[in-house]
Design a protein around this motif. Sequence first.
Motif, PDB file in Angstrom:
ATOM      1  N   SER A   1       1.276   9.060  -5.971  1.00 41.84           N
ATOM      2  CA  SER A   1       1.441  10.473  -5.633  1.00 41.84           C
ATOM      3  C   SER A   1       2.381  11.170  -6.606  1.00 41.84           C
ATOM      4  O   SER A   1       2.323  12.387  -6.772  1.00 41.84           O
TER       5      SER A   1
ATOM      6  N   LYS B   1       0.830  -1.206   0.000  1.00 47.56           N
ATOM      7  CA  LYS B   1       0.000   0.000   0.000  1.00 47.56           C
ATOM      8  C   LYS B   1       0.864   1.256   0.000  1.00 47.56           C
ATOM      9  O   LYS B   1       0.597   2.210  -0.742  1.00 47.56           O
ATOM     10  N   GLN B   2       1.904   1.262   0.839  1.00 48.10           N
ATOM     11  CA  GLN B   2       2.791   2.423   0.914  1.00 48.10           C
ATOM     12  C   GLN B   2       3.474   2.671  -0.421  1.00 48.10           C
ATOM     13  O   GLN B   2       3.563   3.813  -0.892  1.00 48.10           O
TER      14      GLN B   2
ATOM     15  N   GLN C   1       0.894   3.944  -2.961  1.00 48.64           N
ATOM     16  CA  GLN C   1       0.537   5.332  -2.682  1.00 48.64           C
ATOM     17  C   GLN C   1       1.664   6.281  -3.079  1.00 48.64           C
ATOM     18  O   GLN C   1       1.418   7.353  -3.635  1.00 48.64           O
TER      19      GLN C   1
END
Length: 83
Positions: free
Chosen positions: A42, A34-35, A38
């Motif tokens: 971004s 997930k990190q 993301q």
Amino acid sequence: MLNPKKIEQIIQQMQDSLPQGIKDLGQDAENKLKQTLQAQLSKLDLVTREEFDVQTQVLIRTREKLNELEKRLDDLLKEKENQ
């Protein structure tokens, strides 16, 4: 036909039967994924759904105003031709 709820129950039973260490490892992997996702997202030039919806409404209002102005201009040109 397979029942989706039954499949979810089987998956949940399998997850419940896993040792805690493996559960933690899976959770850690999910969090890292997930990190990473993301962070990569971004970097892209994306807007949120909310921002998109707001801009869509602005565009609709702008289009309506433009249509009104075009009609007014046409009316004025017709008046001038009739004089």
